[in-house]
Design a protein around this motif. Structure first.
Motif, mmCIF file in Angstrom:
data_model
loop_
_atom_site.group_PDB
_atom_site.id
_atom_site.type_symbol
_atom_site.label_atom_id
_atom_site.label_comp_id
_atom_site.label_asym_id
_atom_site.label_seq_id
_atom_site.Cartn_x
_atom_site.Cartn_y
_atom_site.Cartn_z
ATOM 1 N N ARG A 52 0.832 -1.208 0.000
ATOM 2 C CA ARG A 52 0.000 0.000 0.000
ATOM 3 C C ARG A 52 0.863 1.253 0.000
ATOM 4 O O ARG A 52 0.589 2.227 -0.713
ATOM 5 C CB ARG A 52 -0.917 -0.026 1.224
ATOM 6 C CG ARG A 52 -1.988 1.057 1.247
ATOM 7 C CD ARG A 52 -2.944 0.806 2.383
ATOM 8 N NE ARG A 52 -3.588 -0.493 2.243
ATOM 9 C CZ ARG A 52 -4.220 -1.113 3.234
ATOM 10 N NH1 ARG A 52 -4.263 -0.566 4.443
ATOM 11 N NH2 ARG A 52 -4.796 -2.281 3.019
ATOM 12 N N ARG A 56 0.992 4.047 -3.030
ATOM 13 C CA ARG A 56 0.717 5.457 -2.730
ATOM 14 C C ARG A 56 1.873 6.352 -3.147
ATOM 15 O O ARG A 56 1.663 7.473 -3.631
ATOM 16 C CB ARG A 56 0.418 5.620 -1.238
ATOM 17 C CG ARG A 56 -0.951 5.101 -0.824
ATOM 18 C CD ARG A 56 -1.144 5.188 0.677
ATOM 19 N NE ARG A 56 -2.479 4.761 1.078
ATOM 20 C CZ ARG A 56 -2.849 4.550 2.330
ATOM 21 N NH1 ARG A 56 -1.980 4.716 3.319
ATOM 22 N NH2 ARG A 56 -4.078 4.166 2.604
ATOM 23 N N HIS A 60 1.638 9.314 -5.794
ATOM 24 C CA HIS A 60 2.076 10.681 -5.475
ATOM 25 C C HIS A 60 3.027 11.211 -6.549
ATOM 26 O O HIS A 60 2.998 12.396 -6.891
ATOM 27 C CB HIS A 60 2.767 10.694 -4.116
ATOM 28 C CG HIS A 60 3.317 12.031 -3.732
ATOM 29 N ND1 HIS A 60 2.523 13.081 -3.312
ATOM 30 C CD2 HIS A 60 4.597 12.506 -3.724
ATOM 31 C CE1 HIS A 60 3.280 14.145 -3.065
ATOM 32 N NE2 HIS A 60 4.541 13.817 -3.297
ATOM 33 N N THR A 72 -6.403 0.544 -9.401
ATOM 34 C CA THR A 72 -5.281 1.464 -9.589
ATOM 35 C C THR A 72 -4.763 1.316 -11.007
ATOM 36 O O THR A 72 -4.499 0.199 -11.458
ATOM 37 C CB THR A 72 -4.159 1.173 -8.571
ATOM 38 O OG1 THR A 72 -4.692 1.332 -7.241
ATOM 39 C CG2 THR A 72 -2.991 2.120 -8.761
#
Length: 224
Positions: A52, A56, A60, A72
């Motif tokens: 995770r 992320r 970003h 995703t």
């Protein structure tokens, strides 16, 4: 894709590197949905929190887009591409068209001088694929075929910096092309790219540059 003896202190960085490699290698192309979190946990042999955190981090940096309830998705192949996508998403259409026209014109001139036999074979193949997509009336397939042909022209310049820059702009340019084309292909929007390929084959840099420059600007006129 399993990691080999990952060091605990660098585990997150290793996972980020592995996921990035899947993107940059083309294993996960732009627009594709990556494996689910449980699937990545199983493939990589690491904890869910580590996966995770890595996802992320790449989201970003602009490589991934986390869509709640959908999954995703890969949206860029490099951090620079992600930055460009965000930075120029709301840029003036004319400015994007002028940049594309300038880059493609310069690349086409160089391609006319430097193209190889392999480049020409690829251009012929991609041109035929573009026309087939148009004839089939498949707008999304046409957008992909057209964008791939333009990238091949830039690649035939054999200027690595220019090719990288153009590739990093690729997703942004495809989005603009998708808007230009619309959901339905219309005869009045068709542009002949055969003249561009012919000029490159003939080594006519002036003609190749003029043809390439006109394509992006033509889209702008049609949109207006």
């Amino acid at each position: 894709m399993a990691l080999t003896s990952p060091r605990r202190s660098a585990l997150s960085d290793q996972v980020i590197t592995e996921l990035r490699n899947q993107i940059t290698s083309g294993a996960w192309p732009v627009g594709s949905r990556i494996p689910t979190e449980p699937e990545l946990v199983e493939q990589l042999g690491v904890a869910r929190n580590t996966v995770r955190e890595a996802v992320r981090a790449l989201a970003h940096n602009g490589l991934l887009d986390i869509r709640q309830g959908s999954g995703t998705y890969v949206v860029a192949t490099s951090e620079l591409a992600g930055v460009m996508q965000r930075r120029f998403a709301d840029a003036d259409d004319r400015h994007i068209a002028e940049l594309r026209s300038t880059l493609e014109s310069s690349a086409a001139r160089l391609a006319a001088e430097r193209r190889t036999a392999r480049d020409l074979r690829l251009l012929d193949t991609l041109l035929a694929r573009r026309e087939e997509a148009w004839a089939a009336g498949d707008a999304e397939r046409f957008v992909t075929a057209d964008a791939t042909l333009h990238l091949a022209v830039v690649s035939a310049s054999h200027n690595d910096v220019m090719v990288t820059l153009y590739a990093d702009l690729g997703h942004l340019l495809r989005d603009r092309l998708r808007t230009d084309v619309g959901a339905e292909l219309r005869p009045e929007n068709h542009m002949d790219h055969a003249r561009l390929v012919t000029a490159i084959r003939a080594g006519d840099g002036e003609a190749a540059g003029a043809e390439a420059a006109s394509h992006a600007l033509h889209c702008l006129v049609e949109r207006a």
